[in-house]
Design an enzyme around this catalytic site. Structure first.
Site, PDB file in Angstrom:
ATOM      1  N   ARG A  23     -53.928  12.135   7.335  1.00 37.77           N
ATOM      2  CA  ARG A  23     -55.146  11.975   8.181  1.00 37.77           C
ATOM      3  C   ARG A  23     -54.638  10.860   9.435  1.00 37.77           C
ATOM      4  NH1 ARG A  23     -58.150   7.561   7.580  1.00 37.77           N
ATOM      5  NH2 ARG A  23     -60.203   7.409   8.388  1.00 37.77           N
ATOM      6  N   ARG A  74     -41.510  23.368  -3.697  1.00 36.50           N
ATOM      7  CA  ARG A  74     -40.263  23.095  -3.849  1.00 36.50           C
ATOM      8  C   ARG A  74     -39.484  24.204  -3.446  1.00 36.50           C
ATOM      9  NH1 ARG A  74     -39.958  17.657  -6.576  1.00 36.50           N
ATOM     10  NH2 ARG A  74     -41.522  17.734  -7.882  1.00 36.50           N
ATOM     11  N   CYS A  75     -38.632  24.073  -2.603  1.00 36.29           N
ATOM     12  CA  CYS A  75     -38.086  25.396  -1.805  1.00 36.29           C
ATOM     13  C   CYS A  75     -36.460  25.477  -1.664  1.00 36.29           C
ATOM     14  CB  CYS A  75     -38.626  25.330  -0.333  1.00 36.29           C
ATOM     15  SG  CYS A  75     -37.914  26.887   0.623  1.00 36.29           S
ATOM     16  N   SER A 107     -36.902  15.887  -0.005  1.00 35.99           N
ATOM     17  CA  SER A 107     -37.536  15.996   1.135  1.00 35.99           C
ATOM     18  C   SER A 107     -36.839  15.649   2.273  1.00 35.99           C
ATOM     19  CB  SER A 107     -39.184  15.954   1.154  1.00 35.99           C
ATOM     20  OG  SER A 107     -39.640  16.563   0.101  1.00 35.99           O
ATOM     21  N   ILE A 128     -44.168   9.733  -6.432  1.00 38.45           N
ATOM     22  CA  ILE A 128     -44.492   8.561  -7.351  1.00 38.45           C
ATOM     23  C   ILE A 128     -43.406   8.007  -7.802  1.00 38.45           C
ATOM     24  CG2 ILE A 128     -46.669  10.024  -7.790  1.00 38.45           C
ATOM     25  CD1 ILE A 128     -45.517  10.697 -10.660  1.00 38.45           C
ATOM     26  N   ASP A 129     -41.972   8.619  -8.059  1.00 35.09           N
ATOM     27  CA  ASP A 129     -40.909   7.884  -8.431  1.00 35.09           C
ATOM     28  C   ASP A 129     -40.482   6.504  -8.004  1.00 35.09           C
ATOM     29  OD1 ASP A 129     -39.290  11.244  -8.803  1.00 35.09           O
ATOM     30  OD2 ASP A 129     -41.186  10.199  -9.935  1.00 35.09           O
ATOM     31  N   MET A 171     -43.614   9.607 -16.030  1.00 33.74           N
ATOM     32  CA  MET A 171     -42.441  10.190 -15.133  1.00 33.74           C
ATOM     33  C   MET A 171     -41.802   9.273 -14.476  1.00 33.74           C
ATOM     34  SD  MET A 171     -44.860  13.290 -13.272  1.00 33.74           S
ATOM     35  CE  MET A 171     -44.706  15.031 -13.876  1.00 33.74           C
ATOM     36  N   GLU A 189     -44.410  -3.119 -26.369  1.00 35.57           N
ATOM     37  CA  GLU A 189     -43.541  -3.727 -27.231  1.00 35.57           C
ATOM     38  C   GLU A 189     -42.021  -3.487 -26.530  1.00 35.57           C
ATOM     39  OE1 GLU A 189     -46.849  -4.994 -28.918  1.00 35.57           O
ATOM     40  OE2 GLU A 189     -46.356  -2.954 -28.631  1.00 35.57           O
ATOM     41  N   GLN A 255     -50.192  11.859 -13.940  1.00 36.64           N
ATOM     42  CA  GLN A 255     -49.645  10.758 -13.036  1.00 36.64           C
ATOM     43  C   GLN A 255     -49.556  11.156 -11.477  1.00 36.64           C
ATOM     44  OE1 GLN A 255     -46.540   8.447 -15.700  1.00 36.64           O
ATOM     45  NE2 GLN A 255     -46.492  10.758 -16.205  1.00 36.64           N
TER      46      GLN A 255
HETATM   47  P1  ADP Z   1     -38.722  15.298  -3.643  1.00 36.23           P
HETATM   48  O1  ADP Z   1     -38.809  15.591  -1.994  1.00 36.23           O
HETATM   49  O2  ADP Z   1     -40.170  15.024  -3.873  1.00 36.23           O
HETATM   50  O3  ADP Z   1     -37.565  14.644  -3.912  1.00 36.23           O
HETATM   51  P2  ADP Z   1     -37.316  17.713  -3.964  1.00 36.23           P
HETATM   52  O4  ADP Z   1     -36.203  17.031  -4.687  1.00 36.23           O
HETATM   53  O5  ADP Z   1     -37.745  18.930  -4.949  1.00 36.23           O
HETATM   54  O6  ADP Z   1     -38.529  16.791  -4.040  1.00 36.23           O
HETATM   55  O7  ADP Z   1     -37.084  18.342  -2.720  1.00 36.23           O
HETATM   56  C1  ADP Z   1     -38.240  18.969  -1.696  1.00 36.23           C
HETATM   57  C2  ADP Z   1     -37.575  19.986  -0.934  1.00 36.23           C
HETATM   58  O8  ADP Z   1     -36.684  19.506  -0.159  1.00 36.23           O
HETATM   59  C3  ADP Z   1     -36.661  21.017  -1.853  1.00 36.23           C
HETATM   60  O9  ADP Z   1     -37.636  21.991  -2.560  1.00 36.23           O
HETATM   61  C4  ADP Z   1     -35.900  21.486  -0.775  1.00 36.23           C
HETATM   62  O10 ADP Z   1     -36.583  22.507  -0.136  1.00 36.23           O
HETATM   63  C5  ADP Z   1     -35.500  20.451   0.026  1.00 36.23           C
HETATM   64  N1  ADP Z   1     -34.231  19.752  -0.317  1.00 36.23           N
HETATM   65  C6  ADP Z   1     -34.081  19.042  -1.204  1.00 36.23           C
HETATM   66  N2  ADP Z   1     -32.904  18.482  -1.011  1.00 36.23           N
HETATM   67  C7  ADP Z   1     -32.256  18.916   0.262  1.00 36.23           C
HETATM   68  C8  ADP Z   1     -30.986  18.880   0.593  1.00 36.23           C
HETATM   69  N3  ADP Z   1     -29.994  17.978   0.168  1.00 36.23           N
HETATM   70  N4  ADP Z   1     -30.772  19.715   1.754  1.00 36.23           N
HETATM   71  C9  ADP Z   1     -31.659  20.383   2.488  1.00 36.23           C
HETATM   72  N5  ADP Z   1     -33.042  20.455   1.982  1.00 36.23           N
HETATM   73  C10 ADP Z   1     -33.173  19.957   0.556  1.00 36.23           C
HETATM   74  O1  F6P Z   2     -40.560  13.694  -8.221  1.00 37.31           O
HETATM   75  C1  F6P Z   2     -41.912  13.425  -8.856  1.00 37.31           C
HETATM   76  C2  F6P Z   2     -42.111  14.122  -9.977  1.00 37.31           C
HETATM   77  O2  F6P Z   2     -43.320  13.920 -10.775  1.00 37.31           O
HETATM   78  C3  F6P Z   2     -40.934  13.599 -10.931  1.00 37.31           C
HETATM   79  O3  F6P Z   2     -41.401  12.266 -11.730  1.00 37.31           O
HETATM   80  C4  F6P Z   2     -41.046  14.711 -12.016  1.00 37.31           C
HETATM   81  O4  F6P Z   2     -39.592  14.703 -12.929  1.00 37.31           O
HETATM   82  C5  F6P Z   2     -41.024  15.902 -11.511  1.00 37.31           C
HETATM   83  O5  F6P Z   2     -41.588  15.696  -9.971  1.00 37.31           O
HETATM   84  C6  F6P Z   2     -41.860  17.121 -11.825  1.00 37.31           C
HETATM   85  O6  F6P Z   2     -41.597  18.101 -10.869  1.00 37.31           O
HETATM   86  P1  F6P Z   2     -42.759  19.438 -11.096  1.00 37.31           P
HETATM   87  O7  F6P Z   2     -44.060  18.941 -10.432  1.00 37.31           O
HETATM   88  O8  F6P Z   2     -42.004  20.235 -10.145  1.00 37.31           O
HETATM   89  O9  F6P Z   2     -42.590  19.785 -12.443  1.00 37.31           O
END
Ligand code: ADP
Ligand code: F6P
Length: 323
Positions: A23, A74-75, A107, A128-129, A171, A189, A255
């Site tokens: 937005r 996720r791609c 990403s 969220i991590d 998570m 705890e 979460q």
């Molecule tokens: P996040 O961005 O939450 O960490 P991911 O690790 O799944 O989530 O990354 C999201 C997307 O970004 C992946 O599905 C892929 O398309 C792209 N990506 C991740 N790592 C790379 C990389 N090293 N080079 C190019 N694209 C990447």
């Molecule tokens: O990166 C965010 C996150 O929620 C992680 O904490 C968790 O391990 C992962 O995504 C779960 O991935 P998915 O939504 O693809 O199952």
């Protein structure tokens, strides 16, 4: 160079507040008489050309909505050169001058690739991590922390009623930040995180000690990336051994949803506007992050290479307060 057309996308794990960032980006762009395009479904949509112009109405009434109206994905294909070239081609086809990627470390790694291929790109930390360096918080973290805390408080009620030990998994992928903060806020705890090696024998000793000290219940918050996940901990802790009956709850994707907190809405808005400003200043290959009271643009290489260690004082707090 005058920016005429920018695109925004959300990518990777979704996070509460992503809509607030979208937005802000759309409204800040239009305010500067820049056309703003939305890419649907992250890098998958970029490769598929799923790109459409957005206007003020596109982002009306969304600041409080969890998830992302642009969808995400996720791609794996974008991890390949072929996919990256196709994504670049689609951006060029739409005459996109600048791109804003809202997502986590994966990403932003993709954003760096596009920067290296000549697209002007600014990253916005959204995950969220809270595992991204060079920003105090990523978008979605505060909301996820409060969701986890809400669940922990509820579980403590029933743990007390039954005199049980609850093992609660949160998570965070490989990062223990959510677990540590939720454990402290929830009065756990014990907190088990990837950053600290704790044996199951130590866990059993701690929980039995809590029982022997007459505690009404015990709560152990476990980060999903810890050495032993919640199920493994629960299977090890027997009633006879620790005094409490043991139950397990894995919070999981709850979460990731829900309405963003005020903190996340404001963080997302601030970083979204800053991302547009950063593109307009001609910068590229950077991530805008909140550092103290200011927004700082850091090169993506530095962000992605940097570690984000947990705060030693916070670790010490968890240790002291669990007694
Ligand atoms: P996040 O961005 O939450 O960490 P991911 O690790 O799944 O989530 O990354 C999201 C997307 O970004 C992946 O599905 C892929 O398309 C792209 N990506 C991740 N790592 C790379 C990389 N090293 N080079 C190019 N694209 C990447
Ligand atoms: O990166 C965010 C996150 O929620 C992680 O904490 C968790 O391990 C992962 O995504 C779960 O991935 P998915 O939504 O693809 O199952």
């Amino acid at each position: 160079m005058t920016l005429k057309r920018i695109a925004v996308m959300t990518s990777g794990g979704d996070a509460p507040g992503m809509n607030a960032a979208v937005r802000a980006i759309v409204r800040a762009g239009i305010h500067q008489e820049i056309l703003v395009y939305g890419i649907h479904r992250g890098y998958a949509g970029m490769i598929g050309g799923d790109i459409e112009e957005m206007d003020l109405r596109s982002v009306g009434g969304i600041i409080h909505l969890g998830g992302t109206i642009l969808l995400t994905a996720r791609c794996p294909e974008f991890m390949t050169e072929k996919g990256q070239i196709e994504g670049l081609r689609q951006l060029r086809r739409e005459s996109i001058d600048g791109l804003i990627v809202i997502g986590g470390n994966g990403s932003l790694a993709g954003a760096l690739v596009l920067h290296q291929m000549g697209i002007k790109v600014v990253g916005v930390p959204g995950s969220i991590d809270n595992d991204l360096a060079r920003t105090d918080m990523s978008i979605g973290v505060d909301s996820a922390l409060n969701t986890a805390l809400y669940a922990i408080d509820k579980l403590k009620d029933t743990a007390s009623s039954h005199g049980r030990a609850f093992i609660i998994e949160v998570m965070g992928r490989h990062c223990g930040w959510l677990a540590l903060e939720a454990g402290i806020a929830g009065g756990a705890e014990m907190v088990l995180i990837p950053e600290q090696e704790v044996s199951l024998e130590e866990v059993a000793r701690e929980i039995k000690d809590s029982y022997m000290r007459g505690k009404a219940h015990a709560v152990i918050v476990v980060a999903e990336g810890a050495r032993y996940n919640a199920q493994a901990v629960a299977e090890y802790l027997t009633h006879e051994q620790v005094g409490f009956e043991v139950r397990v709850t894995t919070l999981g994707h709850i979460q990731r949803g829900g309405s963003p907190t005020a903190y996340d809405r404001i963080l997302a808005t601030r970083l979204g506007v800053a991302a547009v400003d950063t593109l307009r200043e001609g910068k590229s290959g950077v991530m805008v992050g909140q550092q103290g009271r200011t927004v700082v643009a850091t090169p993506l290489e530095e962000v992605l290479e940097a570690q984000r260690p947990l705060n030693p004082f916070t670790l010490r707090m968890a240790e002291i307060l669990a007694r």
